[in-house]
Design a protein around this motif. Sequence first.
Motif, PDB file in Angstrom:
ATOM      1  N   HIS A 125       0.867  -1.184   0.000  1.00 54.02           N
ATOM      2  CA  HIS A 125       0.000   0.000   0.000  1.00 54.02           C
ATOM      3  C   HIS A 125       0.903   1.232   0.000  1.00 54.02           C
ATOM      4  O   HIS A 125       1.096   1.891   1.003  1.00 54.02           O
ATOM      5  CB  HIS A 125      -0.897  -0.041   1.243  1.00 54.02           C
ATOM      6  N   HIS A 126       1.478   1.523  -1.182  1.00 53.34           N
ATOM      7  CA  HIS A 126       2.578   2.482  -1.242  1.00 53.34           C
ATOM      8  C   HIS A 126       2.207   3.878  -0.776  1.00 53.34           C
ATOM      9  O   HIS A 126       3.015   4.578  -0.211  1.00 53.34           O
ATOM     10  CB  HIS A 126       3.123   2.536  -2.676  1.00 53.34           C
ATOM     11  N   GLU A 127       0.971   4.289  -1.032  1.00 51.01           N
ATOM     12  CA  GLU A 127       0.616   5.676  -0.711  1.00 51.01           C
ATOM     13  C   GLU A 127       0.424   5.909   0.781  1.00 51.01           C
ATOM     14  O   GLU A 127       0.404   7.041   1.240  1.00 51.01           O
ATOM     15  CB  GLU A 127      -0.651   6.104  -1.493  1.00 51.01           C
ATOM     16  N   GLY A 128       0.287   4.824   1.549  1.00 49.66           N
ATOM     17  CA  GLY A 128      -0.154   5.003   2.924  1.00 49.66           C
ATOM     18  C   GLY A 128       0.944   5.243   3.940  1.00 49.66           C
ATOM     19  O   GLY A 128       0.722   5.873   4.967  1.00 49.66           O
TER      20      GLY A 128
END
Lengths: 204, 234
Positions: A125-128
């Motif tokens: 979940h790269h954006e988190g």
Amino acid sequence: MSGYDEVVPAGEPWMGVVRRGQSLRIVDLEGNQAVDTLFYNAADTAEHYSAQNTIQAQGRIYLTTGTTLLSNRGNALLRIEEDTCGRHDTLGGACSAESNTVRYALEKRSMHSCRDSFLLALARHHEGGLTKRDLPSNINFFMNVPVTPTGELRFADGISAAGRHVQLRALVDTLVLISNCPQLNNPCNAYNPTPIRVMTWDNA
Amino acid sequence: MLWEEEIPGGAHWSAVIRRGVVLRLTASGADANVAALFYSREQPLERYNMADTLKAQHIAHLTTGCVCYSDMGRILCSITADTCGWHDPLCGLTDAALIAARYGATRFQEQRNQRHVSGRDAMLVELGKYGLGERDLVANINFFSKVVVDEAGALKLEPGHSKAGQYVDLRFEMDTIVALHAGPHPLATTKKYAPPAIRLQARRGAPPAADDPCRTRCPENTRGYINTERMYAS
């Protein structure tokens, strides 16, 4: 807004966002499957479901219809609007490789676990920017983990069954993290992890 | 005795406690409560884990013979003595809204150090001293408080549970950041914010023997000690 309708096999994580006002339904397709679940405020993930805030506010340890899931900051995240199972666990947490070595045998370290699923989902979940720090005590939907009046914790026979579901209404935009539990040592699921169905939709 | 110190009622405290040290917490008055959190000094991402502690020992309360597990299958500390008999691992901390609603809002400007500090604020301050914060704030232990769960799952704090002079001994099995708050239990119904002071006494303990009661309490704890001792093997 679109919704999800996915079957999640045992041993897989699932992440998705439920928008404010949308409903989330989790279906126990084959019965007594543990669905380890965490909720985060999608706008600020340092705010997340808190078992302690939730059980303090309702004065009860089990979750069912009418329960409001509170955050670590005391805010309402979701409300359980339907529950055909009747009781969900707030205390048992997620299995992990390390806790399996304690609970079952040192040789069980390499077995798949919920915490491994959580960690992989967070890493993807790269954006988190979410990490192991962001794993507080989770909900176990469909698990029956009673506490006795003498202060013992029991892993009792499941009270769920094939087709039972729990349905929540999001009160804020909520990031959902699920591990569909791969535990093979748990009599609660008859040692047989099974798929679940995850659905979300808009309400009128 | 290595040292002793008192936490005034309502105050918070933290320190690094080394492996092998026994920390005694003694209540100076009745109905005490001490919120406690434990983090590995070496890697604070490894921290006390309520669920793993309860599951491994099939318990929903803590007393002599029980150990406090980290999320990594290791034992941060063991309860080697306890004259109180029941400590609550379920109910969490008070927050500022709860404290203001129950005891009235206070400010330092008027109340000075008699102000009503919440458990959550107390822990955020202590954790901040080690670079830890809100994301590290996990479910805590409430020492000296007894909360019973009935068949329907309802929580009930037992009033009058702890007495002045009762103590609990924590033998540390890992170098641990210990954060404490001598504040009221979240389910307390008392109208006055007057949590008793807590006496801390640290002494050197003997390493857990093969027949140590915490080690032999259940096969799970025996394995928990093996995991812990492996980390220190050199």
